[in-house]
Design a protein around this motif. Structure first.
Motif, mmCIF file in Angstrom:
data_model
loop_
_atom_site.group_PDB
_atom_site.id
_atom_site.type_symbol
_atom_site.label_atom_id
_atom_site.label_comp_id
_atom_site.label_asym_id
_atom_site.label_seq_id
_atom_site.Cartn_x
_atom_site.Cartn_y
_atom_site.Cartn_z
ATOM 1 N N ARG A 184 0.838 -1.194 0.000
ATOM 2 C CA ARG A 184 0.000 0.000 0.000
ATOM 3 C C ARG A 184 0.873 1.244 0.000
ATOM 4 N NH1 ARG A 184 -2.548 -2.820 4.571
ATOM 5 N NH2 ARG A 184 -4.263 -4.105 3.761
ATOM 6 N N PHE A 185 0.358 2.297 -0.618
ATOM 7 C CA PHE A 185 1.050 3.576 -0.701
ATOM 8 C C PHE A 185 0.083 4.662 -0.211
ATOM 9 C CE2 PHE A 185 2.491 0.673 -3.954
ATOM 10 C CZ PHE A 185 3.867 0.660 -3.778
ATOM 11 N N TYR A 186 0.491 5.386 0.834
ATOM 12 C CA TYR A 186 -0.391 6.329 1.519
ATOM 13 C C TYR A 186 0.037 7.775 1.274
ATOM 14 C CZ TYR A 186 -1.713 2.282 4.450
ATOM 15 O OH TYR A 186 -2.134 1.068 4.918
ATOM 16 N N SER A 187 -0.969 8.637 1.183
ATOM 17 C CA SER A 187 -0.773 10.076 1.237
ATOM 18 C C SER A 187 -1.762 10.586 2.272
ATOM 19 C CB SER A 187 -1.042 10.716 -0.121
ATOM 20 O OG SER A 187 -0.936 12.121 -0.041
ATOM 21 N N GLY A 188 -1.217 11.099 3.397
ATOM 22 C CA GLY A 188 -2.110 11.401 4.500
ATOM 23 C C GLY A 188 -1.914 12.757 5.121
ATOM 24 N N LEU A 189 -2.807 13.068 6.032
ATOM 25 C CA LEU A 189 -2.811 14.351 6.719
ATOM 26 C C LEU A 189 -3.127 14.122 8.193
ATOM 27 C CD1 LEU A 189 -2.974 17.532 6.728
ATOM 28 C CD2 LEU A 189 -5.422 17.237 6.293
ATOM 29 N N THR A 190 -2.206 14.532 9.060
ATOM 30 C CA THR A 190 -2.514 14.600 10.482
ATOM 31 C C THR A 190 -3.260 15.910 10.695
ATOM 32 O OG1 THR A 190 -0.525 13.343 11.078
ATOM 33 C CG2 THR A 190 -1.588 14.606 12.824
ATOM 34 N N ALA A 191 -4.590 15.817 10.816
ATOM 35 C CA ALA A 191 -5.423 17.025 10.872
ATOM 36 C C ALA A 191 -5.324 17.725 12.209
ATOM 37 C CB ALA A 191 -6.877 16.662 10.563
ATOM 38 N N PHE A 192 -5.064 16.937 13.266
ATOM 39 C CA PHE A 192 -4.998 17.522 14.606
ATOM 40 C C PHE A 192 -4.167 16.601 15.488
ATOM 41 C CE2 PHE A 192 -6.568 18.213 18.948
ATOM 42 C CZ PHE A 192 -6.472 19.604 19.046
ATOM 43 N N GLU A 193 -3.222 17.177 16.225
ATOM 44 C CA GLU A 193 -2.388 16.379 17.117
ATOM 45 C C GLU A 193 -2.002 17.208 18.332
ATOM 46 O OE1 GLU A 193 1.561 13.482 17.051
ATOM 47 O OE2 GLU A 193 1.211 14.911 15.417
ATOM 48 N N LYS A 194 -2.452 16.763 19.482
ATOM 49 C CA LYS A 194 -2.071 17.354 20.754
ATOM 50 C C LYS A 194 -1.714 16.231 21.709
ATOM 51 C CE LYS A 194 -2.323 21.820 20.119
ATOM 52 N NZ LYS A 194 -1.125 22.689 20.283
ATOM 53 N N GLU A 195 -1.580 16.561 22.968
ATOM 54 C CA GLU A 195 -1.078 15.582 23.934
ATOM 55 C C GLU A 195 -1.981 14.357 24.054
ATOM 56 O OE1 GLU A 195 0.288 15.353 28.622
ATOM 57 O OE2 GLU A 195 -0.541 17.209 27.792
ATOM 58 N N HIS A 196 -3.298 14.536 23.988
ATOM 59 C CA HIS A 196 -4.209 13.431 24.270
ATOM 60 C C HIS A 196 -5.058 12.999 23.075
ATOM 61 C CE1 HIS A 196 -3.175 13.593 28.480
ATOM 62 N NE2 HIS A 196 -3.446 14.896 28.505
ATOM 63 N N ILE A 197 -4.881 13.612 21.913
ATOM 64 C CA ILE A 197 -5.724 13.258 20.775
ATOM 65 C C ILE A 197 -4.956 13.449 19.472
ATOM 66 C CG2 ILE A 197 -6.723 15.584 20.667
ATOM 67 C CD1 ILE A 197 -9.306 14.289 19.646
ATOM 68 N N GLU A 198 -5.218 12.541 18.527
ATOM 69 C CA GLU A 198 -4.623 12.645 17.195
ATOM 70 C C GLU A 198 -5.668 12.196 16.182
ATOM 71 O OE1 GLU A 198 -0.361 11.448 15.545
ATOM 72 O OE2 GLU A 198 -1.708 9.717 15.587
ATOM 73 N N ILE A 199 -5.818 12.966 15.106
ATOM 74 C CA ILE A 199 -6.784 12.667 14.056
ATOM 75 C C ILE A 199 -6.051 12.642 12.715
ATOM 76 C CG2 ILE A 199 -8.916 13.380 12.915
ATOM 77 C CD1 ILE A 199 -9.538 14.983 15.476
ATOM 78 N N LYS A 200 -6.197 11.538 12.004
ATOM 79 C CA LYS A 200 -5.534 11.397 10.713
ATOM 80 C C LYS A 200 -6.554 11.063 9.630
ATOM 81 C CE LYS A 200 -0.988 9.796 12.307
ATOM 82 N NZ LYS A 200 -0.001 8.683 12.264
ATOM 83 N N ILE A 201 -6.338 11.661 8.462
ATOM 84 C CA ILE A 201 -7.119 11.365 7.268
ATOM 85 C C ILE A 201 -6.137 10.985 6.170
ATOM 86 C CG2 ILE A 201 -8.779 12.249 5.581
ATOM 87 C CD1 ILE A 201 -9.560 14.369 7.650
#
Length: 228
Positions: A184-201
């Motif tokens: 698999r080949f990914y192109s992604g975005l970490t939309a939000f990252e702080k100490e207690h939460i991370e959101i990836k698309i």
């Protein structure tokens, strides 16, 4: 979690939803034009740190096919990890997954896992090299060992809340003499990252060997990670 309009998370999540819908439309158009299967992935995980440098992660994931309006796969796993150094971690875990055979049955798989991950920062870029050995066990199929490797490069963050692009590749080597059967080949975005939460698309192009033929598929995924 409630997102009030006065909360900084509200506009972030609103923008993320718009971006996710846009990626969904683009991936759907591309998949339709190429006549490739299109799948939605969603993974949610919670990580706890019972003691220093030791963490436990519990995760669940689903693969959903919009065309067939059904789940293709679902799994749950638990991982225990030891952060030895800033650039080295290792651990082990166990996964139980169910694959939809589309004949009214689900194929269960039990998978013990061991892994070693390496990381390095270089001029605001982050490089991670993942290594995982797993033993795939089935009731109706032959069991076998498999090795998964993955390399990820994260670009410098462009916002205070961790907006960050990344590229990633991964491949799976069957250790029963049959070689590589999945990549698999990914192109992604970490939309939000702080100490207690991370959101990836992310978007991924998948290549899988089936009956000596390499088949392609388009994947659009959303990962939610929480640390407590």
């Amino acid at each position: 979690m409630r997102l009030y309009k006065g909360n900084i998370l509200f506009p972030i999540f609103t923008s993320m939803q718009k971006l996710y819908v846009l990626l969904l439309i683009l991936a759907s158009i591309n998949s339709f034009a190429q006549e490739r299967p299109f799948v939605l992935w969603n993974k949610n995980q919670v990580e706890i740190e019972p003691c220093n440098k030791i963490s436990i992660t519990v995760a669940e994931k689903i693969h959903y096919s919009p065309k067939r309006t059904m789940l293709d796969l679902k799994y749950g796993e638990i991982l225990i990890e030891h952060q030895v150094l800033n650039w080295l971690e290792y651990g082990a875990g166990f996964r139980v997954s169910y694959a939809n055979l589309q004949i009214g049955e689900w194929l269960q798989e039990n998978r013990p896992i061991v892994f070693v991950n390496l990381g390095k920062d270089l001029k605001n870029f982050e490089f991670d090299f993942y290594n995982r050995f797993e033993y795939r066990t089935f009731k109706a199929l032959d069991n076998y060992f498999r090795y998964r490797q993955s390399l990820r490069m994260k670009f410098p963050a462009i916002t205070e809340w961790g907006l960050q692009f990344y590229l990633q590749e991964e491949s799976f080597l069957m250790l029963n003499g049959k070689g590589t059967d999945l990549a698999r080949f990914y192109s992604g975005l970490t939309a939000f990252e702080k100490e207690h939460i991370e959101i990836k698309i992310y978007y991924a192009l998948q290549k899988q060997e089936v009956l000596n033929t390499w088949l392609s598929a388009d994947i659009l995924g959303l990962n939610l990670s929480f640390q407590i």
